[in-house]
Design a protein around this motif. Structure first.
Motif, mmCIF file in Angstrom:
data_model
loop_
_atom_site.group_PDB
_atom_site.id
_atom_site.type_symbol
_atom_site.label_atom_id
_atom_site.label_comp_id
_atom_site.label_asym_id
_atom_site.label_seq_id
_atom_site.Cartn_x
_atom_site.Cartn_y
_atom_site.Cartn_z
ATOM 1 N N SER A 1 36.261 -28.356 26.011
ATOM 2 C CA SER A 1 36.742 -28.341 24.619
ATOM 3 C C SER A 1 36.831 -29.741 24.003
ATOM 4 O O SER A 1 36.972 -29.870 22.792
ATOM 5 N N ARG A 2 36.757 -30.782 24.832
ATOM 6 C CA ARG A 2 36.825 -32.148 24.287
ATOM 7 C C ARG A 2 35.450 -32.691 23.908
ATOM 8 O O ARG A 2 35.345 -33.806 23.380
ATOM 9 N N LYS A 3 34.407 -31.916 24.225
ATOM 10 C CA LYS A 3 33.050 -32.432 24.009
ATOM 11 C C LYS A 3 32.817 -32.781 22.546
ATOM 12 O O LYS A 3 32.181 -33.776 22.234
ATOM 13 N N ARG A 4 33.318 -31.914 21.670
ATOM 14 C CA ARG A 4 33.065 -32.133 20.258
ATOM 15 C C ARG A 4 33.608 -33.493 19.786
ATOM 16 O O ARG A 4 32.939 -34.225 19.057
ATOM 17 N N GLU A 5 34.822 -33.828 20.254
ATOM 18 C CA GLU A 5 35.408 -35.121 19.882
ATOM 19 C C GLU A 5 34.546 -36.272 20.410
ATOM 20 O O GLU A 5 34.338 -37.275 19.723
ATOM 21 N N ALA A 6 34.055 -36.107 21.648
ATOM 22 C CA ALA A 6 33.213 -37.162 22.231
ATOM 23 C C ALA A 6 31.933 -37.313 21.408
ATOM 24 O O ALA A 6 31.499 -38.432 21.103
ATOM 25 N N TRP A 7 31.354 -36.196 21.024
ATOM 26 C CA TRP A 7 30.111 -36.226 20.232
ATOM 27 C C TRP A 7 30.368 -36.911 18.890
ATOM 28 O O TRP A 7 29.554 -37.683 18.416
ATOM 29 N N GLU A 8 31.549 -36.639 18.316
ATOM 30 C CA GLU A 8 31.888 -37.296 17.038
ATOM 31 C C GLU A 8 32.048 -38.808 17.225
ATOM 32 O O GLU A 8 31.622 -39.586 16.369
#
Ligand code: URA
Length: 187
Positions: A169-176
């Motif tokens: 679920s943290r992937k999106r933040e990392a991608w941002e």
């Protein structure tokens, strides 16, 4: 350190690291992991330290976390060969524990020399360990995505790929975070 590493070129430094016995990690390593990639990288990624596969192969981020790091690099529109990938410590901490303060402090002069020689435009710290040892900060969940400087180079911490494998679920933040860096690189 017996010889001044601040005078060394990259090949001399690699050799120095290969022979390093500055801390206890040298006793249990199979190989040192100097890091690899371009000698003129726009971006340098910095992880914690080698795991099992890295220790076996002498190359950084070649295990499962490495596959995800490759995807992160691709997501930035870059290729693995275009960037440089290094670590806080060059030898595997037993059982993949975090490096101790002493181990990290012993090894940091190598990383600093690498940064001076490679002159990356941007440093990406992977996770809490480089955030702590390079910037002296704690709290990756709050501090990821912020712009800092290390040795006068723009620097950002994002989540470590091993953590992202566990906490999808943290992937999106990392991608941002990575997109933010790419916007900065393009300006
Ligand atoms: N994790 C790291 O922090 N570094 C590596 O090289 C591999 C896994």
């Amino acid at each position: 350190m017996s010889r001044n590493i601040d005078q060394m070129n990259l090949d001399e430094l690699r050799e120095r690291v290969r022979e390093c016995r500055e801390c206890e990690l040298c006793r249990t390593r199979s190989n040192t992991v100097f890091g690899e990639g371009s000698r003129c990288p726009p971006v340098m990624f910095i992880g914690e330290g080698p795991g099992h596969y890295e220790d076996q192969s002498g190359r950084p981020f070649v295990g499962r976390a490495g596959k995800l790091l490759d995807q992160m690099i691709e997501e930035m529109g870059l290729a693995r060969e275009e960037v440089f990938i290094g670590n806080i410590v060059k030898c595997r901490p037993p059982d993949n524990r975090n490096p101790s303060d002493e181990e990290a402090q012993n090894c940091l002069p190598y990383l600093r020399r690498q940064i001076v020689l490679l002159k990356p435009r941007f440093l990406i710290l992977l996770g809490a360990v480089p955030l702590q040892f390079m910037l002296g900060l704690k709290g990756i969940t709050k501090l990821h995505g912020n712009f800092y400087e290390y040795m006068e180079i723009p620097t950002m911490a994002t989540y470590h790929p091993s953590y992202l494998l566990r906490v999808n679920s943290r992937k999106r933040e990392a991608w941002e975070d990575l997109q933010k860096i790419m916007r900065w690189m393009r300006q």
